[in-house]
Enzyme design. Structure first.
Site: not given
Ligand code: EPU
Length: 350
Positions: A167, A249, A345
């Site tokens: 990012r 995010s 972000e």
């Molecule tokens: N999790 C929780 N509670 C929550 C949210 C997440 O426990 O409320 C846990 C999930 O169970 C999982 C982990 O956290 O084990 C990661 O969650 P998730 O796979 O949903 O992805 P993320 O890390 O929250 C990132 C990107 C997203 C992208 C997703 C999928 C960043 C800041 N965000 O989210 O990007 O779509 O991975 O690859 O890197 C964005 O940048 O706007 C965005 C949506």
């Protein structure tokens, strides 16, 4: 030809629906129009602020600037018969439309980046990414104009010189406000190993492929199946900004050292960790969730009920200051509990 509007309302042009105005809003279609817009900004002695889909912005003030919107222009394909296809994407092209068109042709590269809001020109600025892929994986060059010279200077920047990271890029740092992106040069693969590292994505794609084989249906290219599946998952987890204003995010997943990650995993064995070359990324959504913020609401703003990393604007009359106060209380709570600092972000204009 350009279209100009003075004292323009930007509320509907940012996906958080934060109220703000621009001295001028100028829409330009094509390169000649872009140069006309830049010339107009110079005459008015205004800074140029390129606006894509407005999906990664926190508008906390009016913009004393010429806000520039580039309208979509056609894609330019070049297939020289090898294993790859080159593609020039004008900055105003809708990102998801681009993903659908490339994957429908059976090309690999953008399939994991389906349903990310915004326009193509914004993609390299924060090196958009999802499900294990980033735009940097297939970006070759970025075209645009430098604004520092007496008159705009056209340039083509090799992707490797843009310092694309998680990012992050030079467009957010030392090149901020100095370069207007007009097009991306992408290289896509005719055959590639799909990137299905996320278990949920892999399972769903496998189920669809099985079903298709059983039904002997017309063959949909694998990249398109993956793109549709990513879109399906995103629709389940992430709020549609048209229905519930948000900017995806709100925080980055924080990067900590291997030692810190190890210490945290002793206290919090369930904390999701993703090792990278630079250190270990922690799931910010999980940290926020553990602090009890999922689904929390504070007047006009809140934390999304199915993804704690996304802050939402419930009422459409909230102010950026209230949103920032909520973000501060969330990051303070995470710091107190885990000793980890969260970084915002979306770009804040205050
Ligand atoms: N999790 C929780 N509670 C929550 C949210 C997440 O426990 O409320 C846990 C999930 O169970 C999982 C982990 O956290 O084990 C990661 O969650 P998730 O796979 O949903 O992805 P993320 O890390 O929250 C990132 C990107 C997203 C992208 C997703 C999928 C960043 C800041 N965000 O989210 O990007 O779509 O991975 O690859 O890197 C964005 O940048 O706007 C965005 C949506």
């Amino acid at each position: 030809m350009i279209s100009k509007q003075e004292n323009a309302d930007l509320t509907l042009l940012n996906t958080f629906r934060l109220p703000a105005k621009a001295s001028w809003l100028v829409k330009a279609s094509g390169e000649a129009a872009l140069l006309e817009a830049l010339d107009f900004a110079r005459q008015q002695k205004l800074a140029v602020f390129p606006l894509g889909g407005g999906s990664n912005l926190l508008l906390a003030r009016d913009l004393d600037a010429l806000v520039l919107q580039q309208l979509p222009e056609p894609l330019d394909w070049s297939d020289t018969g090898g294993q790859t296809v080159s593609l020039r994407v004008p900055a105003g092209y809708n990102w998801h439309q681009l993903v659908l068109e490339t994957t429908s042709r059976g090309l690999f590269g953008l399939e994991n980046l389906a349903l990310i809001p915004g326009q193509a020109g914004a993609a390299p600025i924060q090196n958009i990414g999802a499900y294990g892929r980033e735009v940097s994986d297939c970006l070759e060059a970025v075209e645009g104009y430098w604004l520092d010279d007496p008159s705009p200077r056209k340039d083509k920047l090799a992707a490797k010189d843009c310092a694309l990271g998680y990012r992050d890029s030079r467009f957010k740092r030392d090149w901020k406000g100095r370069f207007v992106i007009t097009a991306l040069q992408l290289r896509l693969q005719k055959n590639a190993e799909p990137c299905l590292g996320y278990a949920d994505l892999a399972d769903r794609v496998a189920a669809k492929k099985d079903l298709r084989q059983q039904q002997e249906q017309a063959c949909i290219p694998l990249p398109r199946i993956i793109a549709d599946t990513v879109a399906e998952i995103r629709r389940e987890k992430l709020p549609d900004p048209q229905e519930l204003p948000n900017a995806g995010s709100f925080f980055k997943n924080p990067l900590v050292s291997r030692e810190e990650a190890l210490a945290l995993s002793k206290d919090w064995p369930k904390l999701p960790q993703y090792p990278t070359e630079e250190g270990v990324k922690l799931a910010a959504g999980w940290l926020i969730d553990q602090c009890g913020y999922k689904g929390y609401r504070q007047e006009h703003f809140g934390v999304h009920a199915s993804q704690a990393l996304v802050l939402v604007h419930h009422s459409q009359v909230g102010k950026a200051s209230e949103l920032l106060a909520l973000a501060t209380s969330i990051s303070d709570a995470v710091y107190q509990r885990f000793g980890v600092r969260l970084e915002r972000e979306p770009e804040l204009l205050d």
